[in-house]
Design a protein around this motif. Structure first.
Motif, PDB file in Angstrom:
ATOM      1  N   LEU A  51       1.757   2.479  -3.477  1.00 26.37           N
ATOM      2  CA  LEU A  51       0.708   2.883  -4.430  1.00 26.37           C
ATOM      3  C   LEU A  51       0.863   4.352  -4.834  1.00 26.37           C
ATOM      4  N   ALA A  79       0.833  -1.212   0.000  1.00 21.22           N
ATOM      5  CA  ALA A  79       0.000   0.000   0.000  1.00 21.22           C
ATOM      6  C   ALA A  79       0.866   1.260   0.000  1.00 21.22           C
ATOM      7  N   GLU A 115      -6.347   8.764  -7.156  1.00 26.07           N
ATOM      8  CA  GLU A 115      -5.314   7.832  -6.680  1.00 26.07           C
ATOM      9  C   GLU A 115      -5.123   7.958  -5.174  1.00 26.07           C
ATOM     10  N   LYS A 116      -5.113   9.196  -4.684  1.00 28.78           N
ATOM     11  CA  LYS A 116      -4.934   9.453  -3.249  1.00 28.78           C
ATOM     12  C   LYS A 116      -6.045   8.807  -2.441  1.00 28.78           C
ATOM     13  N   LYS A 144       0.117   8.285  -5.708  1.00 25.35           N
ATOM     14  CA  LYS A 144      -0.749   9.306  -5.073  1.00 25.35           C
ATOM     15  C   LYS A 144      -0.596  10.641  -5.801  1.00 25.35           C
ATOM     16  N   ARG A 191      -5.756   5.079  -2.530  1.00 20.09           N
ATOM     17  CA  ARG A 191      -4.619   4.677  -1.698  1.00 20.09           C
ATOM     18  C   ARG A 191      -4.987   4.743  -0.209  1.00 20.09           C
TER      19      ARG A 191
END
Lengths: 209, 209
Positions: free
Chosen positions: A92, A89, A99-100, A94, A103
């Motif tokens: 991932l 994680a 995406e943020k 961001k 995540r």
């Protein structure tokens, strides 16, 4: 499996920058070492005429201690397993809001999972401390120092695991959930220190008397 | 050699009634686990731009930590080796005055020898605590919980070994010698607890902040 390795290999992998094992797995190992010392005292008491009245109790203690030692040992590999999703994680992307948000969501459940094993280690370490309370009363005096060392290591496992709870709850967005876990952890710490220190201090007093 | 065994075998022999390993060897193992965690934090700091100013220091710390981890690990087998003569002395006959006197004499030197390794474990554990003080300042914040667990285990190794000093000095006839060893042990305990708790409490504060 981490736990198939030799003691020396385990130490070297622990010392390396590999993500697992870390403080959680090491705490489980120290808890298993503590419980093993308690079993040693039980085994040294078995069949001793001086402790005839405790023979049946010692047999029960030894069975429970064996299960606890194995449970704590198995938590080394379980801790490694639940840390993996968290480790992923972190990596991932961001860059965008989407995406943020994605995540954050994955991170939150990975943190909950990563927390679960240190909590289990604490619960098992508490059971191991309680068994030492009984071993301190019914075990052979010849190995009294080992009862003290055993309970000390179980307390260390409890405290070591607690730091691995706190480092995960600190990062959780759900402050209510994190607060609940922290409260439970604090309670286990308080009770564990009190119980373990009572046994340890009594052993130390006997040895220095 | 005890230390060639797998973690699981080591635990099972520790739990058995076999005379070694006992609380002394287990303390050395816990000290090695603690120092390995300190090294892990050092290794995670290596090459990190954020900790550029500490890179050279971290390299020195890692070398010292590696030596300490190996020294502590080697003390598991050394503890087993020095316990053997004491184990044999217990079995000596004590039917006549002559036998008693002979046994006392052998016992006294066996006790001194058996004491020597726990003292070494304490000294190495103290060095490991001191290294953690530096790692707490210069190591990556990402692994701050591991610094706390590492120093906690080094403190436990120190205390666990101290009980193995006391159980031997208690039986010594030479009370002057025993008293000197006990005083030195008390001093190490006091300093070790103070230093280790400072690091541990600071880590716990940061995690709970």
């Amino acid at each position: 499996m981490m736990t198939d390795r030799s003691c020396n290999e385990f130490l070297d992998i622990l010392a390396s920058s590999a993500p697992v094992p870390g403080g959680g797995g090491a705490s489980a190992m120290v808890g298993a070492l503590g419980m093993a010392l308690g079993s040693m005292v039980g085994n040294l008491t078995l069949g001793k005429k001086k402790y005839e009245q405790f023979q049946e109790d010692i047999k029960v203690i030894l069975k429970e201690a064996d299960v606890l030692q194995k449970d704590l040992f198995a938590l080394i590999d379980e801790d490694a397993r639940v840390f993996e999703p968290l480790s992923k994680a972190y990596g991932l992307p961001k860059n965008t809001e989407e995406e943020k948000s994605k995540r954050d969501e994955i991170m939150e459940s990975a943190l909950r999972l990563a927390c679960s094993v240190p909590v289990k280690i604490m619960e098992k370490a508490m059971e191991a401390i309680k068994l030492h309370e009984e071993i301190a009363v019914k075990g052979t005096r010849i190995a009294i120092s080992d009862v003290g060392v055993g309970v000390l290591f179980c307390k260390s496992a409890l405290l070591g695991a607690s730091l691995n709870v706190f480092i995960n709850t600190k990062l959780m967005k759900d402050k209510q959930y994190a607060g609940d876990i922290n409260s439970m952890t604090e309670k286990l710490i308080e009770e564990g220190i009190k119980r373990a220190d009572t046994v340890y201090n009594e052993v130390e007093r006997m040895l220095k008397d």
